[in-house]
Design a protein around this motif. Structure first.
Motif, PDB file in Angstrom:
ATOM      1  N   GLY A  76      42.230  37.296  35.119  1.00 29.34           N
ATOM      2  CA  GLY A  76      42.134  35.988  34.472  1.00 29.34           C
ATOM      3  C   GLY A  76      40.747  35.703  33.918  1.00 29.34           C
ATOM      4  O   GLY A  76      40.529  34.672  33.315  1.00 29.34           O
ATOM      5  N   LYS A 109      40.336  28.861  39.304  1.00 31.70           N
ATOM      6  CA  LYS A 109      40.609  28.708  37.874  1.00 31.70           C
ATOM      7  C   LYS A 109      39.724  27.631  37.266  1.00 31.70           C
ATOM      8  O   LYS A 109      39.172  27.808  36.191  1.00 31.70           O
ATOM      9  CB  LYS A 109      42.079  28.328  37.647  1.00 31.70           C
ATOM     10  CG  LYS A 109      43.018  29.518  37.572  1.00 31.70           C
ATOM     11  CD  LYS A 109      44.394  29.037  37.150  1.00 31.70           C
ATOM     12  CE  LYS A 109      45.234  30.172  36.617  1.00 31.70           C
ATOM     13  NZ  LYS A 109      46.570  29.709  36.222  1.00 31.70           N
ATOM     14  N   GLU A 122      45.759  35.439  38.616  1.00 31.62           N
ATOM     15  CA  GLU A 122      44.724  34.874  39.489  1.00 31.62           C
ATOM     16  C   GLU A 122      45.143  34.866  40.955  1.00 31.62           C
ATOM     17  O   GLU A 122      44.296  34.748  41.847  1.00 31.62           O
ATOM     18  CB  GLU A 122      44.373  33.452  39.057  1.00 31.62           C
ATOM     19  CG  GLU A 122      43.541  33.370  37.788  1.00 31.62           C
ATOM     20  CD  GLU A 122      44.403  33.272  36.530  1.00 31.62           C
ATOM     21  OE1 GLU A 122      45.611  33.616  36.605  1.00 31.62           O
ATOM     22  OE2 GLU A 122      43.883  32.865  35.480  1.00 31.62           O
TER      23      GLU A 122
END
Lengths: 149, 462
Positions: free
Chosen positions: B312, B121, B381
């Protein structure tokens, strides 16, 4: 992209007068301000100091490369200064620094500018490159060394 | 010949990264060691280490003052130092690394799913650039308002669907908090922070004013996005091009910039941009509200597949932003479809690791456990580590499952008033309509994902 777009003889100071770290950073930034490269001197000084707090840019071998990335910078530029007496810059190897490169770039910079600065940084690692800068007689000679990187 | 791979990185990424790289290369040349250095500088990643490089390397040197991910160096001998150390004395670093390799000191890299996902991320966040980054900044600042607004509205319905019409009642107060205040701020905040991301602080005023206008004209979140970008770029341009005498420069941020930029954005929004965008928004809203089942299913399929496509990434965020934006227009169906479809990829993978153990590595089976939790929390994710290991089989599987979940959610007419939260928002009354069918849609997609994985993924050799 050529080296002389970053640096010219006006951005070179052969005899820095400062004797300590803070004042040499200010002295170098003053050169940038005089050449109309930065819009906000105080902001640039603040950013440079912040960078030093994260870890000294005195990389040893007599070289220091304070650098600033900020919106207060109009265009990528390098100022070069030399102190024959040497300045205690809090370097990695605890030796005095003689060669100073102040690098300023705007927040958004072209990759090719950054690549050229990277190239300059790479050269600083080499002994003969540093020696030639230390031995250069005047601004002109410094320029010709830098132009050949 | 020994081989070492290295990564160098420093906070600004202008000088140290490259000096360290050069030092290491020079020293290695002298010492007759093969060396490849990846630089993570302001130009991005250069000379990237391939899996092959890492596999062949005897040792790894990380010389960085930033957070360099260790994941890919699992099981290698790693020497980690500050970037300056590599510039200062690369030779002894190389010796240190080779010594470590000799002794067989391997660094255990903690490969748990949570850290992999948060690594991924932050990597994606760092990679975001240009308009996409600006939009995501706006969306991230808007989300808390959507959460507060959506949940307050949902609570007001606890007292009955028309209870808020009773003046002075608690239901009316909740509606005032959620609908009239939080939701009313949604588009201005979105626009304001898009502009902020582009032009820094001076962008906020024109951005928010433009967003407010988009809202009141009826140009909705589309108008808000346009207003935000306009405000950002116009302000940036004004900042760079208005030259005041030095003694008047103090007036720039307090007078000239806010007034000029807001005036320009305001007039543009009212006369030029507002009306056509209002038309588009009205068209979109009435199409979404009066949609036939077939169209609803189609929209659900598309949104669902988008959610799973890059888990994501930008495509996922496009579907998500679209749906969150529609909450402001009181259209709740796409939000439900999108959240459900974002939950099924980790859920389906987790289920598959339980049912079909012989198709996953031990590491993946371990990662399946936290994947359950990521799934129910709507953290798409969570599927990335699985997809990264086997994209060609995993991505089509999760896309199929998510598309079906999205389609079912739309078909059942499920609405969701919260923009995030996974199953944890569902118990709050009225946040989701048709809870039973919603659960059914999610379960169905999970099973389809698992089933697809069963078909596509081959058994692993023992």
């Amino acid at each position: 992209m050529e080296v002389n777009e970053f640096i010219n003889q006006n951005l070179i100071k052969m005899n820095l007068v400062s004797e300590d770290k803070d004042s040499v950073i200010k002295e170098m930034i003053e050169i940038m301000a005089k050449n109309d490269i930065i819009t906000d001197k105080e902001e640039v000084i603040k950013k440079a100091m912040e960078r030093e707090e994260k870890g000294t840019t005195g990389v040893g071998k007599g070289v220091a490369i304070p650098h600033v990335k900020s919106d207060a910078v109009k265009r990528p530029a390098v100022a070069f200064g030399r102190s024959d007496a040497g300045i205690d810059y809090g370097s990695m190897d605890e030796k005095l620094s003689h060669l100073f490169f102040l690098i300023t770039v705007p927040e958004e910079s072209h990759d090719e500018h950054l690549k050229l600065l990277a190239q300059l940084s790479r050269n600083l690692v080499h002994d003969d490159f540093r020696d030639s800068l230390l031995e250069a007689k005047d601004e002109e000679e410094i320029m010709s060394i830098l132009e050949n990187i | 010949m020994k081989k070492i791979v290295a990564v160098t990185s420093c906070p600004t990424g202008i000088a140290h990264t490259y000096m360290a790289s050069e030092s290491l290369e020079e020293a290695a040349k002298k010492m007759d060691v093969q060396m490849k250095v990846e630089t993570q500088g302001s130009v991005g990643v250069e000379n990237e280490l391939s899996e092959q490089d890492i596999k062949e390397a005897d040792a790894v040197i990380i010389a960085a003052d930033t957070n360099v991910s260790h994941e890919r160096f699992g099981g290698k001998s790693i020497v980690e130092v500050a970037v300056a150390d590599a510039i200062d004395d690369a030779e002894s670093l190389i010796n240190q690394a080779l010594e470590k390799a000799e002794k067989g000191e391997k660094t255990e890299v903690n490969a748990n799913l949570n850290s992999q996902v948060s690594d991924e991320k932050s990597k994606r966040k760092a990679k975001r650039s240009g308009p996409y980054k600006h939009l995501m900044t706006g969306v991230s600042f808007m989300l808390p308002f959507v959460v507060a607004g959506g949940l307050s509205i949902a609570l007001s319905f606890v007292f009955g669907i028309n209870a808020a019409e009773q003046e002075g009642s608690l239901a009316a107060a909740l509606m005032q908090i959620g609908g009239d205040s939080a939701f009313a701020l949604m588009v201005p905040i979105l626009a304001g922070y898009i502009a902020f991301s582009i032009a820094d602080r001076p962008g906020i005023a024109p951005g928010m004013i433009g967003g407010m206008l988009a809202s009141s004209i009826g140009a909705g979140f589309l108008g808000g996005i346009i207003a935000g970008f306009l405000a950002g770029y116009v302000t940036q341009w004004l900042k760079e091009n208005i030259k005041l005498p030095e003694n008047l420069q103090g007036l720039m941020p307090v007078l000239v910039l806010p007034f000029l930029s807001s005036l320009i954005i305001g007039l543009l929004m009212i006369y030029l941009i507002g009306p056509p965008v209002e038309g588009i928004m009205n068209g979109l809203e009435s199409w979404l509200q009066g949609m036939t089942d077939a169209n609803a299913v189609l929209l659900g399929l598309i949104l669902g597949a988008m959610m799973a496509f890059d888990m994501g990434g930008p495509v996922n965020k496009a579907a998500y932003t679209f749906s969150v934006g529609l909450l402001g227009s009181e259209i709740y169906g796409p939000m439900a479809a999108v959240m459900a479809a974002g939950m099924t990829p980790p859920l389906g993978l987790a289920l598959a690791t339980v049912l079909f153990k012989n198709r996953f590595t031990n590491q993946e089976i371990e990662a399946g456990k936290p994947a359950w939790f990521m799934g129910i929390s709507f953290i798409t994710e969570g599927a990335i580590p699985f997809a990264a290991a086997d994209p060609i089989r995993v991505i089509p599987s999760i896309m199929t499952g998510s598309a079906i979940t999205g389609a079912l959610s739309m078909l059942f007419g499920v609405g969701l008033r919260a923009p995030h939260g996974g199953i944890f928002v569902l118990p709050i009354p009225n946040v989701v309509t048709n809870l039973g069918f919603y659960a059914l849609a999610i379960i169905a997609g999970t099973i389809v994902t698992t089933f697809m994985l069963r078909i596509l993924k081959p058994k692993l050799a023992e």
